[in-house]
Motif scaffolding. Structure first.
Motif, PDB file in Angstrom:
ATOM      1  N   ASP A   1      53.870  29.187  84.960  1.00 21.50           N
ATOM      2  CA  ASP A   1      55.206  29.006  85.439  1.00 21.50           C
ATOM      3  C   ASP A   1      55.225  28.971  87.310  1.00 21.50           C
TER       4      ASP A   1
ATOM      5  N   TYR B   1      51.500  32.008  80.055  1.00 18.10           N
ATOM      6  CA  TYR B   1      52.197  30.972  80.384  1.00 18.10           C
ATOM      7  C   TYR B   1      52.026  30.513  81.695  1.00 18.10           C
TER       8      TYR B   1
ATOM      9  N   GLU C   1      43.309  34.324  78.807  1.00 21.40           N
ATOM     10  CA  GLU C   1      43.868  33.681  77.828  1.00 21.40           C
ATOM     11  C   GLU C   1      42.930  33.617  76.572  1.00 21.40           C
TER      12      GLU C   1
ATOM     13  N   ALA D   1      50.862  22.999  79.226  1.00 19.83           N
ATOM     14  CA  ALA D   1      51.750  23.496  80.070  1.00 19.83           C
ATOM     15  C   ALA D   1      51.645  23.481  81.683  1.00 19.83           C
TER      16      ALA D   1
ATOM     17  N   TYR E   1      49.691  31.270  86.823  1.00 17.02           N
ATOM     18  CA  TYR E   1      49.331  31.871  85.363  1.00 17.02           C
ATOM     19  C   TYR E   1      49.890  33.282  85.110  1.00 17.02           C
TER      20      TYR E   1
ATOM     21  N   ASP F   1      51.043  37.609  75.466  1.00 20.66           N
ATOM     22  CA  ASP F   1      51.519  36.246  75.960  1.00 20.66           C
ATOM     23  C   ASP F   1      51.076  35.610  77.131  1.00 20.66           C
TER      24      ASP F   1
ATOM     25  N   SER G   1      48.087  24.548  74.247  1.00 17.19           N
ATOM     26  CA  SER G   1      49.607  24.771  74.811  1.00 17.19           C
ATOM     27  C   SER G   1      49.596  25.021  76.281  1.00 17.19           C
ATOM     28  N   ALA G   2      48.662  26.120  76.669  1.00 17.54           N
ATOM     29  CA  ALA G   2      48.534  26.637  77.995  1.00 17.54           C
ATOM     30  C   ALA G   2      48.166  25.384  78.743  1.00 17.54           C
TER      31      ALA G   2
END
Length: 656
Positions: free
Chosen positions: A346, A344, A306, A23, A355, A342, A19-20
């Motif tokens: 952005d 993600y 991560e 993204a 990140y 968490d 997912s990372a």
């Protein structure tokens, strides 16, 4: 009993979700060209890159002893880290490793484990699979371990080791700065960089044979550091510049990096820090002005963070920020352990992809040192308006000290510290001053190394240009009334009075105590231990009356370890000049005293006593001056080794 807790092999975990990574790809504008740019998360205000890029030959100004030293081959010298006592400075971890092997063998019903990787979170590659590069210093191990369940003896052992190592670093740094000035070197030869380099080359850095996950034994939450390199020396953070310390994928058996610590100092514009929760921006993509210029990538330290989230591995968090009065202009505070909850991708404030990692502080830890530091700063400026309402007095010294002395009690109604005559300096018998002062120096702007007062101190001054104690001595002779130098002279440190704001406080556990609202730098002058000096005969009479007497001759010789460079120079001997005869006087503090009498007793103190003469020449009645043995955070209890008693009953009667 301590133990090293094994962590499951990372190879046993399922593959992480993509997912990372997806993204990151989704956030990249179509057709945009991402310039590959992987670089450490450099902290602001640290000018180490130029130093680290330079070659460091073995021959530097540490290669020969200072001409002011007295060196000879003398066995039995007191050493900060004596290699004869232990096989190496890393043997404590070998001891813990053996302790774990025993515990692991008991669990499995067998003896010693035959698998050397059984202690590792990430197993070490076989020697046959790696290329060993020979260096002058020991490289960091790729074996990850977690130290758990330390007993009191183990905790004291590691704490003492860390404190001795930091004391050596501070002593060496101050000495290096003095040598730098003597040789006319510039900022390129900063003492902290030289000190850490010399200690590294001699194998005196801690935690090199194990890469520790979680808390570092001997380092407490709230400990403060002035220099980035000191973090490396104690093993709290292993990167001289990068904000993320991690085990690289190339050294991991499963090819995945693992992060162990981060430094949060606001170096990235997208960072958000609210204390217990941190939104930490990953590394890479900044220009030379610290502005984001390209998209970040999930690699290096970013991937390590991560992976630490996926495996539930905690991180050590060190906060760094500007601090007025700091030797480096900054201060670094160890604030405990956090978990990455968490991550993600952005769009940052500059419009580029970054990140972000959410770090949450683990519960049931001591209060964050950065919080205490900021609270103490507010108390210094507005004690009554923003602080607790339990301040009984804003200055019990009645302006006899250069800075106010606060009195705080939120425990009971005991106001005893206000019911005595406050004196800022010791009171000696009148005949002590009849000997007068010897001939002084004729220095005009300030004393230099070849002035007569330096000769009285064995050819060197005990203080550096910043007023820090360079090396403890049996006696320090400061400039007196017959000297022509001004009050700002470097050889008048203790005559200038207190520089830090202290408060006498009441504790339910230890009675009375003394703490500072300022951060006290290692080697800095604290205050004089003041009372009324009594002869031996007078002391015998006063002790019969039950008065509180202190005997300076019983104080432990902690001055001998401050500036002890025997781990660096094998032929180093402690200073023996100037010397003083055995002291027979006592200090009566029952009715006239100062704040020093409220310092707690400890066999592992953070304050040392140093004998000093400046207003008379009578060697039998020196002043008892107190200096910091280590960097002391604000609101931390000051402690002194009185030489007698135990942790329970070693305090003065007035302090219980």
């Amino acid at each position: 009993m301590g133990s090293l807790i094994p962590f499951q092999d990372l190879n046993l975990y399922p593959e992480p979700p993509a997912s990372a990574t997806n993204a990151a790809a989704a956030a990249t504008p179509a057709g945009a060209r991402i310039v590959p740019k992987t670089e450490p998360k450099v902290e602001p205000f640290d000018e180490l890159s130029q130093f680290l890029a330079q070659p460091h030959p073995q021959q530097h100004y540490f290669s020969s002893p200072s001409p002011t030293f007295s060196f000879s081959s003398q066995p039995g010298l007191p050493s900060v880290l004596d290699p004869v006592v232990e096989d190496s400075v890393y043997s404590e971890f070998n001891r813990i490793s053996e302790l774990f092997r025993t515990a692991f063998g008991e669990r499995t019903g067998g003896g010693d484990s035959a698998d050397s990787n059984s202690l590792a979170i990430v197993p070490v590659q076989e020697e046959s699979q790696v290329t060993v590069t020979r260096r002058r210093y020991q490289p960091r191990s790729s074996e990850l371990v977690r130290v758990m369940d330390l007993g009191q003896d183990d905790d004291r052992h590691f704490r003492a080791l860390v404190r001795r190592t930091r004391m050596l670093f501070d002593s060496l740094r101050i000495y290096a700065d003095e040598r730098r000035r003597d040789l006319g070197l510039g900022m390129r030869a900063r003492g902290d960089l030289k000190a850490s380099s010399v200690m590294r080359d001699r194998g005196l850095w801690l935690n090199r044979d194990k890469r520790i996950v979680g808390a570092i034994p001997g380092v407490y939450v709230g400990d403060l550091f002035f220099f980035r390199m000191e973090l490396c020396v104690v093993g709290l953070h292993g990167q001289a510049q990068a904000g993320i310390d991690y085990l690289p994928a190339s050294k991991s058996s499963n090819g995945e990096p693992v992060a162990t610590s981060v430094i949060v100092s606001g170096g990235y514009e997208d960072d958000e820090d609210v204390g217990e929760v941190i939104i930490y921006t990953g590394q890479g993509g900044q220009d030379k002005n610290g502005r984001q210029c390209v998209h970040q990538k999930l690699e290096g330290g970013n991937l390590a963070l991560e992976r630490s989230m996926a495996y539930g591995i905690e991180l050590r968090v060190i906060r760094g920020f500007k601090y007025e009065g700091s030797a480096s202009g900054k201060v670094y505070v160890y604030d405990g352990l956090y978990k990455v909850t968490d991550s993600y991708f952005d769009v940052g404030k500059s419009g580029f992809g970054v990140y972000k990692f959410k770090l949450v502080r683990i519960e049931n830890q001591p209060e964050m040192g950065s919080t205490v530091l900021k609270f103490a700063e507010s108390l210094r400026t507005r004690a009554m308006s923003v602080g607790p309402t339990s301040y009984i007095s804003l200055d019990i010294s009645m302006k006899k000290e250069s800075v106010p002395v606060l009195f705080y009690n939120d425990v009971d109604n005991n106001h005893d510290p206000m019911y005595f005559d406050y004196i800022a300096t010791a009171v000696f018998p009148p005949y002590v001053y009849r000997e007068g002062q010897s001939n002084g120096c004729n220095c005009v702007s300030g004393c230099i190394d070849d002035c007569p007062c330096a000769a009285k101190n064995g050819g060197e001054f005990a203080y550096d240009q910043n007023g820090l104690l360079v090396r403890g001595k049996p006696l320090i002779i400061e400039c007196g009334i017959n000297c022509g130098c001004p009050p700002t002279c470097r050889n008048r440190v203790t005559q200038k009075g207190m520089r830090h704001r202290f408060e006498v406080f009441r504790s339910r556990e230890t009675g009375w105590g003394l703490r500072s609202l300022n951060l006290i730098q290692a080697g800095a002058f604290i205050c004089e231990f003041a009372g009324v000096a009594l002869t031996r005969e007078q002391a015998q009479i006063f002790s019969m009356n039950g008065d509180s007497l202190v005997y300076p001759s019983r104080f432990a010789d902690r001055w001998a370890v401050w500036g002890d460079l025997s781990p660096i120079f094998t032929d180093y001997v402690r200073p023996t000049y100037p010397s003083i005869p055995p002291l027979g006087f006592a200090m009566d503090v029952s009715k006239m005293r100062n704040v020093a009498c409220y310092i707690s007793h400890s066999s592992s103190p953070n304050v040392l006593a140093q004998f000093v003469l400046h207003d008379h020449n009578n060697l039998q009645f020196p002043h008892l001056m107190l200096f910091a043995m280590e960097t002391i955070p604000p609101l931390r209890d000051l402690s002194l080794d009185y030489g007698v008693g135990t942790e329970r009953d070693g305090k003065l009667r007035i302090c219980n």
